[in-house]
Design a protein around this motif. Structure first.
Motif, PDB file in Angstrom:
ATOM      1  N   LEU A   1       3.227   6.629 -18.015  1.00  0.00           N
ATOM      2  CA  LEU A   1       2.929   7.362 -16.771  1.00  0.00           C
ATOM      3  C   LEU A   1       2.035   8.550 -17.077  1.00  0.00           C
ATOM      4  O   LEU A   1       2.401   9.717 -16.907  1.00  0.00           O
ATOM      5  N   THR A   2       0.827   8.257 -17.527  1.00  0.00           N
ATOM      6  CA  THR A   2      -0.079   9.299 -18.018  1.00  0.00           C
ATOM      7  C   THR A   2      -0.704  10.145 -16.911  1.00  0.00           C
ATOM      8  O   THR A   2      -1.337  11.156 -17.201  1.00  0.00           O
ATOM      9  N   LYS A   3      -0.528   9.735 -15.649  1.00  0.00           N
ATOM     10  CA  LYS A   3      -1.066  10.520 -14.528  1.00  0.00           C
ATOM     11  C   LYS A   3      -0.014  11.439 -13.911  1.00  0.00           C
ATOM     12  O   LYS A   3      -0.298  12.142 -12.936  1.00  0.00           O
ATOM     13  N   LEU A   4       1.181  11.450 -14.486  1.00  0.00           N
ATOM     14  CA  LEU A   4       2.289  12.206 -13.899  1.00  0.00           C
ATOM     15  C   LEU A   4       1.982  13.704 -13.891  1.00  0.00           C
ATOM     16  O   LEU A   4       1.581  14.278 -14.908  1.00  0.00           O
ATOM     17  N   ARG A   5       2.211  14.327 -12.733  1.00  0.00           N
ATOM     18  CA  ARG A   5       1.965  15.757 -12.581  1.00  0.00           C
ATOM     19  C   ARG A   5       3.266  16.548 -12.422  1.00  0.00           C
ATOM     20  O   ARG A   5       3.370  17.674 -12.893  1.00  0.00           O
TER      21      ARG A   5
ATOM     22  N   ASN B   1       0.275   4.671 -11.472  1.00  0.00           N
ATOM     23  CA  ASN B   1      -0.410   5.737 -10.734  1.00  0.00           C
ATOM     24  C   ASN B   1       0.539   6.831 -10.267  1.00  0.00           C
ATOM     25  O   ASN B   1       0.139   7.727  -9.515  1.00  0.00           O
ATOM     26  N   LEU B   2       1.795   6.775 -10.712  1.00  0.00           N
ATOM     27  CA  LEU B   2       2.765   7.791 -10.299  1.00  0.00           C
ATOM     28  C   LEU B   2       2.313   9.186 -10.703  1.00  0.00           C
ATOM     29  O   LEU B   2       1.923   9.429 -11.854  1.00  0.00           O
TER      30      LEU B   2
ATOM     31  N   LEU C   1       4.574  -2.450  -6.241  1.00  0.00           N
ATOM     32  CA  LEU C   1       4.051  -1.208  -5.653  1.00  0.00           C
ATOM     33  C   LEU C   1       3.142  -0.474  -6.640  1.00  0.00           C
ATOM     34  O   LEU C   1       3.461   0.604  -7.145  1.00  0.00           O
ATOM     35  N   HIS C   2       1.981  -1.042  -6.895  1.00  0.00           N
ATOM     36  CA  HIS C   2       1.077  -0.487  -7.903  1.00  0.00           C
ATOM     37  C   HIS C   2       0.350   0.762  -7.419  1.00  0.00           C
ATOM     38  O   HIS C   2      -0.233   1.486  -8.242  1.00  0.00           O
ATOM     39  N   ARG C   3       0.365   1.031  -6.115  1.00  0.00           N
ATOM     40  CA  ARG C   3      -0.325   2.210  -5.579  1.00  0.00           C
ATOM     41  C   ARG C   3       0.616   3.399  -5.388  1.00  0.00           C
ATOM     42  O   ARG C   3       0.203   4.442  -4.897  1.00  0.00           O
TER      43      ARG C   3
ATOM     44  N   ASN D   1       0.807  -1.219   0.000  1.00  0.00           N
ATOM     45  CA  ASN D   1       0.000   0.000   0.000  1.00  0.00           C
ATOM     46  C   ASN D   1       0.846   1.277   0.000  1.00  0.00           C
ATOM     47  O   ASN D   1       0.311   2.374   0.160  1.00  0.00           O
ATOM     48  N   LEU D   2       2.137   1.117  -0.200  1.00  0.00           N
ATOM     49  CA  LEU D   2       3.022   2.280  -0.184  1.00  0.00           C
ATOM     50  C   LEU D   2       2.634   3.271  -1.279  1.00  0.00           C
ATOM     51  O   LEU D   2       2.411   2.881  -2.434  1.00  0.00           O
ATOM     52  N   GLU D   3       2.571   4.561  -0.912  1.00  0.00           N
ATOM     53  CA  GLU D   3       2.228   5.615  -1.865  1.00  0.00           C
ATOM     54  C   GLU D   3       3.400   6.553  -2.147  1.00  0.00           C
ATOM     55  O   GLU D   3       3.440   7.189  -3.197  1.00  0.00           O
ATOM     56  N   MET D   4       4.353   6.628  -1.220  1.00  0.00           N
ATOM     57  CA  MET D   4       5.516   7.502  -1.406  1.00  0.00           C
ATOM     58  C   MET D   4       6.779   6.761  -1.004  1.00  0.00           C
ATOM     59  O   MET D   4       6.863   6.209   0.095  1.00  0.00           O
ATOM     60  N   LEU D   5       7.766   6.741  -1.915  1.00  0.00           N
ATOM     61  CA  LEU D   5       9.035   6.066  -1.654  1.00  0.00           C
ATOM     62  C   LEU D   5      10.178   6.993  -2.030  1.00  0.00           C
ATOM     63  O   LEU D   5      10.293   7.424  -3.184  1.00  0.00           O
ATOM     64  N   GLU D   6      11.001   7.326  -1.046  1.00  0.00           N
ATOM     65  CA  GLU D   6      12.145   8.220  -1.243  1.00  0.00           C
ATOM     66  C   GLU D   6      13.424   7.389  -1.251  1.00  0.00           C
ATOM     67  O   GLU D   6      13.770   6.752  -0.261  1.00  0.00           O
TER      68      GLU D   6
END
Length: 400
Positions: free
Chosen positions: A227-231, A203-204, A168-170, A144-149
């Motif tokens: 990565l079509t959701k990239l902001r 989902n990145l 890590l799909h989320r 469920n990881l959403e942020m990885l540094e």
């Protein structure tokens, strides 16, 4: 009849205590039993990150954190096993291990031995002993990881990114700053270009690739396709990307911030590609790109006029370029043109006349400007920050 603070309901005390800083929250808990009970209300500690030195055993530490509802932890120094933290806080949401140089794959492997569904944020930046082996554990148990540094984890390779893309799909945010072994192949894994092996991190929204020297325009092609959701995309110091790569990025409709700082092969042509696409960029940084000049400002005015932040530090721009840009940039709030040594008072006058919504401007190292130009700039109605050097002129210190 006088009303003393001790007569307040615990809920009211807790509301008051919630406005205190972390140290004072701890102090009020020592005043009396009533204040301690109020101070331990979970609403008082909502969003607080506990900063810990893990040196010797403290049996009361984690029960105390859990009682207050604290689920975010930063480890400042790690002299005990990481598993001590994971076992003590089974519902942990955020774990910051940044700068824990002694953390190894073995230590992380002993900590992550089963799924931790609550963990959303993991910061391993500058944990230089971490390798792909740890990413395998993370991909297996932190679904469920959403942020990885991973900034500064220089032993990470494309194999590690394959594992991340598999598990890590989320993931919404990934920082790979200075991961020097990462190449186009690894970015392809993240973007789902190898579906037979890994689905990808589709989902990145935030991706930092700063100083990843092996990346080329092929990585940008992978990013644009998968990565079509990239902001937000940070490509600063990526010397291997060129103007041709900007064609791939130019049609990423979700992208609103692009950092190309110190990308030596980006020129006016690259800016042209960006401006001719369907981008709705809010922020663009091309500082220290030696091949950027006045023509870039013309392209920006034509196709990137919705920018709110623009950084051009040390670019070869002049008053003429400013003149070609300012009339279209009605939404610009921040303009950084430090070390642009060809800018004179004329350029500042154009900025003052047309960029009336500017909140901040950087003029550090603009050696041809004088007090006359600065006086015009400081008359901008919304200006709050004016940087002229190693210090900043704030609103209350404007030139009169």
């Amino acid at each position: 009849m006088e009303t003393h603070i001790s007569c307040l309901f615990p809920e009211i005390l807790a509301m008051i205590f919630s406005y205190l800083d972390v140290r004072d929250k701890g102090r009020v808990a020592q005043v009396c039993m009533a204040w301690r009970d109020a101070a331990y209300h979970k609403s008082v500690w909502r969003g607080v990150e506990a900063k810990l030195h893990l040196r010797r055993a403290n049996p009361s530490l984690f029960p105390s954190l859990q009682a207050r509802g604290i689920r975010r932890v930063q480890i400042l120094s790690l002299r005990r096993s990481l598993s001590y933290v994971i076992q003590g806080m089974p519902n942990i949401e955020s774990l910051n291990l940044s700068g824990c140089y002694n953390l190894t794959d073995n230590g992380l492997g002993h900590a992550f031995v089963q799924e931790i569904p609550s963990l959303r944020v993991l910061n391993l930046s500058l944990c230089k002993q971490i390798t792909d082996s740890s990413l395998g554990r993370i991909a297996q148990y932190l679904k469920n990881l959403e942020m990885l540094e991973l900034g500064g984890c220089s032993n990470i390779t494309n194999t590690g990114l394959l594992l991340v893309a598999w598990g890590l799909h989320r993931l919404k945010s990934l920082n790979l700053r200075s991961c020097r072994h990462v190449s186009d192949v690894g970015i392809g894994h993240l973007a789902g270009m190898t579906r037979s092996a890994a689905e990808g991190c589709l989902n990145l929204e935030y991706l930092t690739l700063q100083d990843c020297q092996k990346l080329t325009d092929l990585s940008l092609k992978h990013i644009s396709k998968g990565l079509t959701k990239l902001r937000v995309l940070n490509l600063s110091f990526c010397g291997g990307i060129s103007d041709a790569g900007m064609i791939h990025l130019s049609h990423m409709g979700s992208l609103w911030s692009l950092n190309l700082r110190s990308c030596d092969n980006i020129s006016d042509t690259g800016t042209m590609h960006l401006a001719m696409g369907s981008l709705r960029l809010s922020g663009l940084d091309v500082s220290f790109c030696d091949k950027i000049g006045d023509q870039t400002l013309a392209y920006i005015a034509q196709g990137l006029y919705q920018l709110k932040s623009l950084s051009l530090c040390s670019c070869h721009i002049s008053d003429d370029g400013i003149n070609r840009m300012v009339r279209q940039m009605h939404e610009l709030r921040t303009l950084n043109i430090g070390q642009c040594v060809r800018i004179t008072d004329k350029g500042l006058e154009l900025i003052a006349d047309h960029l009336t919504q500017l909140v901040g401007i950087d003029l550090y190292g603009c050696t041809k400007i004088t007090k006359r130009g600065l006086e015009r700039i400081t008359q901008l109605p919304c200006l709050k920050v004016l940087n002229l050097g190693l210090w900043q002129m704030t609103e209350s210190e404007k030139v009169r």
